[in-house]
Write an enzyme that holds these catalytic residues in place. Structure first.
Site, PDB file in Angstrom:
ATOM      1  N   LYS A  63      14.190  14.990  11.181  1.00  0.00           N
ATOM      2  CA  LYS A  63      15.158  14.153  10.469  1.00  0.00           C
ATOM      3  C   LYS A  63      14.457  13.342   9.390  1.00  0.00           C
ATOM      4  O   LYS A  63      14.984  13.176   8.278  1.00  0.00           O
ATOM      5  CB  LYS A  63      15.885  13.233  11.465  1.00  0.00           C
ATOM      6  CG  LYS A  63      16.816  12.245  10.826  1.00  0.00           C
ATOM      7  CD  LYS A  63      17.971  12.902  10.101  1.00  0.00           C
ATOM      8  CE  LYS A  63      18.954  11.829   9.628  1.00  0.00           C
ATOM      9  NZ  LYS A  63      19.881  12.327   8.639  1.00  0.00           N
ATOM     10  N   LYS A  74      14.873   1.796   5.468  1.00  0.00           N
ATOM     11  CA  LYS A  74      14.481   1.831   6.883  1.00  0.00           C
ATOM     12  C   LYS A  74      13.859   3.193   7.196  1.00  0.00           C
ATOM     13  O   LYS A  74      12.793   3.277   7.815  1.00  0.00           O
ATOM     14  CB  LYS A  74      15.691   1.589   7.782  1.00  0.00           C
ATOM     15  CG  LYS A  74      15.420   1.822   9.269  1.00  0.00           C
ATOM     16  CD  LYS A  74      16.689   1.943  10.095  1.00  0.00           C
ATOM     17  CE  LYS A  74      17.607   3.037   9.698  1.00  0.00           C
ATOM     18  NZ  LYS A  74      17.294   4.397  10.117  1.00  0.00           N
TER      19      LYS A  74
END
Length: 163
Positions: A43, A112
């Site tokens: 991911k 993030k």
């Protein structure tokens, strides 16, 4: 809701196969990427590509606009070539028109992810200069427009100043 989720998972093969029918009830694809943690790293790889692509598309769109080209037609002109992609087709016209709704996502989320990517890269000694540059561009966006600015607004960073 549409069942188009793509899941990248990490874990023992037998465990992945055990959950496959449940995951495929929600999505179209489940790919075992390795042991526990491999799905998360996959991911993060996706996020490197997505973040860097956004910055590069913003740059190309700005060049087109500044050169007097109708940047909304870039996707049509580049369709089928090496630069073509779903993000190019969807996002370049939105950047060129200044349309940021519906939001792709706030800059705080991509930052993030890029910070997690940098942490993983440090632990295994992987140099990621492009991801680092994308992170700095998104940090500039956050500083200029706030943490809730849409990631496509990275295009606004290169707006010419009006006198």
């Amino acid at each position: 809701a549409e069942g188009t989720l793509a899941v990248m998972a990490g874990g023992q093969e037998v465990e992945i196969e055990r959950i496959r029918p449940y995951v495929l009830a929600m999505g179209q694809r489940l790919t075992r990427m390795g042991d526990v943690g491999a799905g998360q790293t996959t991911k993060l790889c996706n996020q490197i590509i997505a973040a860097c692509s956004m910055v590069v598309m913003a740059e190309a769109t700005r060049l087109a606009v500044n050169a007097g080209i109708d940047a909304t037609r870039l996707p049509e002109a580049l369709a089928g070539g090496f630069a073509d992609s779903i993000p190019l087709q969807l996002f370049v016209p939105r950047m060129a028109k200044g349309v940021y709704e519906p939001q792709i996502g706030p800059v705080s989320i991509i930052l993030k992810d890029l910070d997690m990517i940098a942490d993983v890269a440090r632990t295994n000694g992987t140099p990621l200069p492009m991801a680092g540059l994308a992170a700095q561009m998104f940090r500039l966006l956050k500083a200029a427009r706030g943490s809730q600015a849409d990631v496509l607004e990275v295009y606004k960073l290169s707006e010419p100043r009006r006198s």
